[in-house]
Design an enzyme around this catalytic site. Sequence first.
Site, short mmCIF file in Angstrom:
data_model
loop_
_atom_site.label_atom_id
_atom_site.label_comp_id
_atom_site.label_asym_id
_atom_site.label_seq_id
_atom_site.Cartn_x
_atom_site.Cartn_y
_atom_site.Cartn_z
N THR A 25 3.98 -4.28 -3.63
CA THR A 25 2.53 -4.26 -4.14
C THR A 25 2.45 -3.58 -5.46
O THR A 25 1.73 -4.09 -6.34
CB THR A 25 1.62 -3.87 -3.07
OG1 THR A 25 2.27 -4.47 -1.73
CG2 THR A 25 0.36 -4.47 -3.27
N ASP A 35 -0.78 3.30 -4.46
CA ASP A 35 0.39 3.07 -3.78
C ASP A 35 0.06 1.87 -2.65
O ASP A 35 -1.03 1.92 -2.36
CB ASP A 35 0.82 4.18 -3.03
CG ASP A 35 2.38 3.96 -2.82
OD1 ASP A 35 2.92 3.14 -2.82
OD2 ASP A 35 3.02 5.14 -2.58
N GLY A 36 1.22 1.15 -2.12
CA GLY A 36 0.79 0.25 -1.12
C GLY A 36 1.05 1.11 0.28
O GLY A 36 1.13 2.39 0.29
N ALA A 37 1.19 0.52 1.29
CA ALA A 37 1.46 0.89 2.48
C ALA A 37 2.11 -0.10 3.52
O ALA A 37 2.03 -1.22 3.40
CB ALA A 37 0.25 1.37 3.30
N ASP A 38 2.83 0.35 4.63
CA ASP A 38 3.40 -0.56 5.62
C ASP A 38 2.23 -0.68 6.48
O ASP A 38 2.23 -1.86 7.17
CB ASP A 38 4.57 0.30 6.05
CG ASP A 38 5.59 0.34 5.13
OD1 ASP A 38 5.88 -0.64 4.34
OD2 ASP A 38 6.24 1.44 4.65
N LYS A 60 4.01 5.00 5.58
CA LYS A 60 4.70 4.53 4.51
C LYS A 60 6.18 5.01 4.43
O LYS A 60 6.58 5.43 5.25
CB LYS A 60 3.77 5.24 3.24
CG LYS A 60 2.59 4.72 3.21
CD LYS A 60 1.91 5.57 1.94
CE LYS A 60 2.80 5.62 0.71
NZ LYS A 60 3.13 4.20 0.21
N GLY A 61 6.81 4.46 3.56
CA GLY A 61 8.23 4.59 3.56
C GLY A 61 9.20 3.47 3.73
O GLY A 61 10.53 3.88 3.70
N GLU A 90 6.37 9.84 -2.83
CA GLU A 90 4.94 9.41 -2.73
C GLU A 90 4.07 10.34 -2.22
O GLU A 90 3.10 10.78 -2.81
CB GLU A 90 5.21 8.13 -1.84
CG GLU A 90 5.85 7.04 -2.50
CD GLU A 90 6.03 5.90 -1.52
OE1 GLU A 90 6.37 4.74 -1.87
OE2 GLU A 90 5.78 6.17 -0.16
N LYS A 92 -1.48 -5.63 6.65
CA LYS A 92 -1.11 -4.10 6.85
C LYS A 92 -2.15 -3.31 7.45
O LYS A 92 -1.98 -2.29 7.93
CB LYS A 92 -0.77 -3.59 5.32
CG LYS A 92 0.05 -3.97 4.38
CD LYS A 92 1.45 -4.28 4.96
CE LYS A 92 2.47 -4.73 3.93
NZ LYS A 92 2.55 -3.97 2.63
C1 5RP Z 1 7.63 2.65 -0.31
C2 5RP Z 1 6.09 2.57 0.41
C3 5RP Z 1 5.65 1.30 0.17
O1 5RP Z 1 4.18 1.42 -0.16
C4 5RP Z 1 5.28 0.46 1.41
O2 5RP Z 1 6.86 0.38 2.13
C5 5RP Z 1 4.76 -0.97 1.20
O3 5RP Z 1 5.76 -1.80 0.45
P1 5RP Z 1 5.22 -3.30 0.07
O4 5RP Z 1 4.14 -3.12 -1.33
O5 5RP Z 1 6.69 -3.78 -0.61
O6 5RP Z 1 4.64 -4.02 1.12
O7 5RP Z 1 5.92 3.38 1.31
O8 5RP Z 1 8.23 3.70 0.40
#
Ligand code: 5RP
Length: 228
Positions: free
Chosen positions: A31, A84-87, A97-98, A106, A124
């Site tokens: 993202t 930033d994005g998130a899981d 995250k991670g 991060e 998410k």
């Molecule tokens: C990386 C993260 C990312 O923000 C999380 O994995 C989301 O990733 P993506 O945008 O690819 O769905 O925490 O360490």
Amino acid sequence: MTQDELKALVALEALKYVHAGDLIGVGTGSTVNHFIKALGANPVLCKSLKGAVSSSVATTHLLQAIGLSVWEMDQVESLSIYIDGADEIDHNGFMVKGGGAALTREKIVASIAKEFICIADETKLVQTLGRFPLPVEVIPMAQVQLIRQFSQLGAQAVLRLKDGKPLVTDNGQHILDVTGLKIDRPLDFESLVNQWPGVVTVGVFAHQRAAKCLLATPGGVKTLIFNS
Ligand code: 5RP
């Protein structure tokens, strides 16, 4: 719309939060990669920025490729925003995250930002954290002991592999991915796991939760604002 199209949509929306003269924090993941691409496609905005602090080697390369100056953490006291994005993100702005293994940097970069803006697609958003395997960055020497500690919580931790070998983070450490957790008290859970010897960073972002989440849906981007 595909998930990738939703990610591109929300990344574009995030540009509205970036202003001339800003020094911004930039996360890691697909993202965020869309966000960097969108910034690069807007040279007027991109050139007007003071620069960025990056959360990973991968993000640094992408930021440099669009001509943004990348600052080190120790050159900077604060950032206007961190994007930033998130899981996973819940309705309080608490996140897991991670997934991209960049959680430690991060968290460090996010810690000096005035505001954490999470950019995510609607898949998410969760009621309770724990559906996505929780990433935990660990010192390799402690990993077997930490796998045992998670099993005492009723969870299963596995070492993340890449090409058949333990994945090595930008910090030279390993990642455990933990399933079987229901994280209904994220603040307490983050504090608990963070003090286990050998844990570098747990991927629960509760003490540094998001202030806002831009959430992409097929009907457009929703803005979730979390109470402080
Ligand atoms: C990386 C993260 C990312 O923000 C999380 O994995 C989301 O990733 P993506 O945008 O690819 O769905 O925490 O360490």
